[in-house]
Design a protein around this motif. Structure first.
Motif, PDB file in Angstrom:
ATOM      1  N   UNK A  14       0.829  -1.213   0.000  1.00  0.00           N
ATOM      2  CA  UNK A  14       0.000   0.000   0.000  1.00  0.00           C
ATOM      3  C   UNK A  14       0.861   1.259   0.000  1.00  0.00           C
ATOM      4  N   UNK A  15       2.049   1.162  -0.593  1.00  0.00           N
ATOM      5  CA  UNK A  15       3.005   2.269  -0.477  1.00  0.00           C
ATOM      6  C   UNK A  15       3.241   2.985  -1.798  1.00  0.00           C
ATOM      7  N   UNK A  16       2.268   2.968  -2.676  1.00  0.00           N
ATOM      8  CA  UNK A  16       2.465   3.583  -3.988  1.00  0.00           C
ATOM      9  C   UNK A  16       2.780   5.063  -3.848  1.00  0.00           C
ATOM     10  N   UNK A  17       3.785   5.516  -4.580  1.00  0.00           N
ATOM     11  CA  UNK A  17       4.204   6.912  -4.517  1.00  0.00           C
ATOM     12  C   UNK A  17       3.979   7.636  -5.837  1.00  0.00           C
ATOM     13  N   UNK A  18       3.197   7.055  -6.752  1.00  0.00           N
ATOM     14  CA  UNK A  18       2.955   7.665  -8.058  1.00  0.00           C
ATOM     15  C   UNK A  18       1.620   8.386  -8.094  1.00  0.00           C
ATOM     16  N   UNK A  19       1.590   9.496  -8.824  1.00  0.00           N
ATOM     17  CA  UNK A  19       0.338  10.130  -9.215  1.00  0.00           C
ATOM     18  C   UNK A  19      -0.201   9.334 -10.397  1.00  0.00           C
ATOM     19  N   UNK A  20      -1.407   8.813 -10.300  1.00  0.00           N
ATOM     20  CA  UNK A  20      -1.930   7.915 -11.333  1.00  0.00           C
ATOM     21  C   UNK A  20      -2.405   8.634 -12.592  1.00  0.00           C
ATOM     22  N   UNK A 242     -11.875  -1.936  12.080  1.00  0.00           N
ATOM     23  CA  UNK A 242     -11.022  -1.813  10.902  1.00  0.00           C
ATOM     24  C   UNK A 242      -9.566  -1.600  11.289  1.00  0.00           C
ATOM     25  N   UNK A 243      -8.663  -2.303  10.593  1.00  0.00           N
ATOM     26  CA  UNK A 243      -7.230  -2.169  10.840  1.00  0.00           C
ATOM     27  C   UNK A 243      -6.466  -1.548   9.680  1.00  0.00           C
ATOM     28  N   UNK A 244      -6.868  -1.821   8.452  1.00  0.00           N
ATOM     29  CA  UNK A 244      -6.124  -1.316   7.305  1.00  0.00           C
ATOM     30  C   UNK A 244      -6.453  -2.147   6.076  1.00  0.00           C
ATOM     31  N   UNK A 245      -5.874  -1.760   4.935  1.00  0.00           N
ATOM     32  CA  UNK A 245      -6.134  -2.503   3.706  1.00  0.00           C
ATOM     33  C   UNK A 245      -4.938  -2.418   2.794  1.00  0.00           C
TER      34      UNK A 245
END
Length: 327
Positions: A14-20, A242-245
């Motif tokens: 879940x660590x994407x650093x791009x602008x899509x 909820x914990x995360x996804x």
């Protein structure tokens, strides 16, 4: 290393650093322009693998490597890329574009598995955020394209559109979008603080994880948690937090993590889904890890983080890396 009681942070996938850059996808010529631009960074997808190298940075890494981890091997576009399935993955903070291309190993090449070509399961935890996001997104899109080559409405072939984010029916023009299947994954804890672990019906001995299952149509995430636990082990939960996804492109899921509590401890196992299930205390789990009796889920899995959240420490602080082999 102690873990907090907050929601899970920095999940591996879940660590994407791009602008899509979703608006750019609408221009039909965008991939052609980017593949003609030597500044574009291209990553190849071969089956479920991408080419990686040790961290430390080289001319092709675009500064995305970690010092002691892994980096994706990125390159400038080549003419053959225009004939390949192209996927606009996004732009980084410097506005450099990243494009995935789906390729096949040429005849006579070394087996990709023996030449630095790793799966996301193998490489994901060691990649920097930008590279982890590139790998995850490109693999998810490539998987979707591979299984949606025909129109579900009329059966005609479909072709890629909108820079790899749409498939369009070649007969009647309907558009079809990437599929993501939501699944819940949850810790279940009894009044004594014990964790419920299960072994899937087709899993080998020693392979245990928390329970999980797909969300059904018309169902909330919390309702899915309750249903899956009841179906698999016959236990009713009192509630779920909820914990995360994180995305899970194996081939097309997103995992939504919860922690649930129950006052029931008697288990009625569904033999179709589960080979066995058991309650473990924190001390028992540590002993099972140290003895090698139990295997922890892999580092890229939210399952491992959910277990560590309950345990109050990382698996690696209990046993050295490699002793509790992930899966």
């Amino acid at each position: 290393m102690a873990l907090t009681e907050e929601t899970l942070a920095d999940l591996a996938l879940s660590r994407s650093a791009l602008d899509r850059v979703a608006l750019e996808r609408r221009r039909p010529e965008i991939l052609t322009e980017l593949l003609d631009d030597p500044r574009t960074r291209v990553v190849e997808v071969r089956g479920d693998r991408m080419h990686v190298a040790p961290g430390g940075g080289t001319a092709g890494s675009a500064g995305s490597a970690t010092d002691d981890g892994l980096r994706l091997v990125l390159r400038a576009p080549e003419p053959a890329d225009h004939a390949r399935l192209g996927l606009l993955l996004g732009r980084d903070g410097d506005r450099t574009a990243y494009v995935g291309v789906v390729t096949q190993a040429a005849d006579g090449e070394v087996d990709p598995a023996q030449d630095g070509w790793l799966t996301l399961r193998q490489a994901g935890e060691a990649l920097a955020p930008l590279d982890a996001g590139v790998f995850t997104t490109a693999l998810a899109l490539a998987n979707w394209h591979a299984t949606h080559r025909f129109c579900p409405r009329c059966g005609a072939p479909t072709g890629p559109a909108q820079a790899g984010w749409v498939r369009r029916c070649e007969r009647e023009g309907s558009e079809h979008y990437p599929r993501t299947d939501p699944a819940v994954i949850m810790s279940v804890v009894d009044p004594d603080g014990r964790l419920l672990l299960g072994r899937g019906a087709h899993w080998p001995e020693g392979r245990f994880s928390v329970l999980a299952g797909f969300v059904e149509p018309g169902e909330s995430f919390e309702a899915a948690v309750a249903r899956e636990v009841a179906e698999e082990v016959g236990v009713s939960v009192d509630g779920a937090r909820y914990l995360g996804n994180q995305p899970w492109p194996f081939p097309s899921s997103v995992m939504i993590g919860f922690e649930a509590t129950t006052r029931e401890t008697a288990l009625t196992i569904d033999p179709v889904e589960m080979a066995e299930a058991r309650w473990v205390s924190r001390d028992e789990y540590r002993d099972l890890l140290r003895s090698g009796t139990i295997r922890t889920p892999s580092g890229i899995s939210i399952a491992k983080r959910i277990i560590e959240h309950w345990l109050g420490q990382t698996v690696e602080s209990v046993v050295p890396p490699g002793l509790a082999t992930g899966f």
